[in-house]
Design an enzyme around this catalytic site. Structure first.
Site, PDB file in Angstrom:
ATOM      1  N   GLY A  19       0.805  -1.284   0.060  1.00  0.00           N
ATOM      2  CA  GLY A  19      -0.281  -0.027  -0.314  1.00  0.00           C
ATOM      3  C   GLY A  19       0.863   1.572   0.161  1.00  0.00           C
ATOM      4  N   GLY A  21       1.219   3.260  -2.362  1.00  0.00           N
ATOM      5  CA  GLY A  21       0.995   4.149  -3.361  1.00  0.00           C
ATOM      6  C   GLY A  21       1.056   5.528  -3.298  1.00  0.00           C
ATOM      7  N   ASP A  70      -2.853  -6.981  -6.534  1.00  0.00           N
ATOM      8  CA  ASP A  70      -4.596  -6.966  -5.846  1.00  0.00           C
ATOM      9  C   ASP A  70      -3.911  -7.867  -4.413  1.00  0.00           C
ATOM     10  OD1 ASP A  70      -7.197  -7.362  -3.873  1.00  0.00           O
ATOM     11  OD2 ASP A  70      -8.406  -6.951  -6.039  1.00  0.00           O
ATOM     12  N   ASN A  97       1.701  -2.407   5.474  1.00  0.00           N
ATOM     13  CA  ASN A  97       0.800  -0.557   5.930  1.00  0.00           C
ATOM     14  C   ASN A  97      -0.549  -0.891   5.084  1.00  0.00           C
ATOM     15  OD1 ASN A  97       0.410   2.216   5.180  1.00  0.00           O
ATOM     16  ND2 ASN A  97       0.439   1.853   3.343  1.00  0.00           N
ATOM     17  N   SER A 149      -4.077  -0.258  14.184  1.00  0.00           N
ATOM     18  CA  SER A 149      -4.973   1.294  14.142  1.00  0.00           C
ATOM     19  C   SER A 149      -5.477   1.168  15.826  1.00  0.00           C
ATOM     20  CB  SER A 149      -5.613   1.246  13.943  1.00  0.00           C
ATOM     21  OG  SER A 149      -6.309   1.387  14.332  1.00  0.00           O
ATOM     22  N   TYR A 162     -12.906  -4.006  10.218  1.00  0.00           N
ATOM     23  CA  TYR A 162     -11.779  -3.787  10.214  1.00  0.00           C
ATOM     24  C   TYR A 162     -11.305  -3.751  11.599  1.00  0.00           C
ATOM     25  CZ  TYR A 162      -8.530   0.510  10.132  1.00  0.00           C
ATOM     26  OH  TYR A 162      -7.974   1.419  10.109  1.00  0.00           O
ATOM     27  N   ALA A 165      -9.441  -7.193  12.628  1.00  0.00           N
ATOM     28  CA  ALA A 165      -8.408  -7.409  11.940  1.00  0.00           C
ATOM     29  C   ALA A 165      -7.389  -6.369  12.659  1.00  0.00           C
ATOM     30  CB  ALA A 165      -8.353  -6.747  10.383  1.00  0.00           C
ATOM     31  N   LYS A 166      -7.793  -5.599  13.203  1.00  0.00           N
ATOM     32  CA  LYS A 166      -6.006  -4.299  13.603  1.00  0.00           C
ATOM     33  C   LYS A 166      -5.965  -4.978  14.620  1.00  0.00           C
ATOM     34  CE  LYS A 166      -5.313  -1.917   9.838  1.00  0.00           C
ATOM     35  NZ  LYS A 166      -4.582  -1.646   9.587  1.00  0.00           N
TER      36      LYS A 166
END
Length: 255
Positions: A19, A21, A70, A97, A149, A162, A165-166
């Site tokens: 990630g 970019g 992906d 990231n 996070s 989310y 997952a974090k």
């Protein structure tokens, strides 16, 4: 503003960022490139990634290598890791990231939506690490930095997949640190607070919400992507040589 500190061991190092970019990832790519590292980054957003490479090619010792993939496609991910190692040598620094903090209601999440969320926010952390570890073992050293996070620490209720997952990233960090410490591989996590990227400003910043959040921080200023660069460089470098299995909270002191 990019950190002023220099980490000599990062010069020429083979670094891979997922990630890398846009958002925080783009600043991490820049930060490592400015240290003289040979940076490859994986992203799905082609246009901003190519613009980033063009800009840094004019300023950094080594132009970053953009690898489009992906991360939900594990074979494509493994292919990108292999391409990065072929271009820059065995990867000795991995920064996991990539993430997607899309909001979703607990009452309506479907099994496929749950799986898709974790296939972006947790699963690639493991499989990217799995792909780079053999090269790190041969090198006798390595640093993996996993971005988690503070959202799950704050009981945020509008993105349960989310936050799950974090939280899982911290467990993964500790498990991998215990597994590979004997090989000279350190694994740590960074837990950002509310970092105001362009995406955040467009989607989630409204009214006085940001001001109220900043007022709760011990350091009362807006936090930007650049603020994540210094902590990540530190964890990737030999300045943190005996630091592993840890989670560094970077939130301006809110927690």
């Amino acid at each position: 503003m990019m950190p002023s500190a220099r980490f000599a061991d990062l010069e020429g190092a083979s670094v891979l960022i997922t990630g890398g970019g846009t958002g925080i990832g783009a600043r991490l790519t820049e930060g490592f490139a400015r240290q003289g590292a040979r940076v490859a980054f994986i992203d799905i957003a082609e246009a901003p990634s190519r613009l980033l490479c063009e800009a840094l090619a004019r300023e950094a010792a080594h132009a970053p290598l953009f690898l489009k993939a992906d991360l939900r496609d594990i074979e494509a991910l493994r292919g990108a890791v292999q391409a990065a190692a072929q271009a820059h040598g065995p990867i000795t620094v991995l920064v996991n990231n990539a993430a997607n903090d899309i909001r979703h209601d607990a009452e309506t999440v479907t099994p496929s939506e749950w799986d898709d969320n974790l296939s972006i926010n947790l699963r690639p952390h493991f499989f990217t690490a799995q792909a780079v570890v053999p090269g790190m073992q041969k090198a006798g050293r390595g640093a993996i930095v996993n971005f988690t996070s503070t959202s799950f620490m704050l009981n945020m209720g509008d993105m349960p997949a989310y936050t799950a997952a974090k939280a899982g990233i911290i467990g993964l960090t500790k498990g991998l640190a215990g597994r590979y410490g004997k090989d000279g591989i350190r694994v740590n996590a960074i837990a950002p607070g509310w970092v105001i990227t362009e995406r955040q400003r467009q989607l989630w910043v409204s009214g006085d919400k940001l001001e109220a959040h900043i007022a709760r921080q011990a350091i009362p200023r807006e936090m930007g992507p650049d603020d994540m660069v210094g902590p990540c460089l530190f964890l990737a470098s030999d300045a943190s040589a005996m630091l592993t299995a840890q989670t560094l909270i970077v939130d301006g002191g809110l927690l």
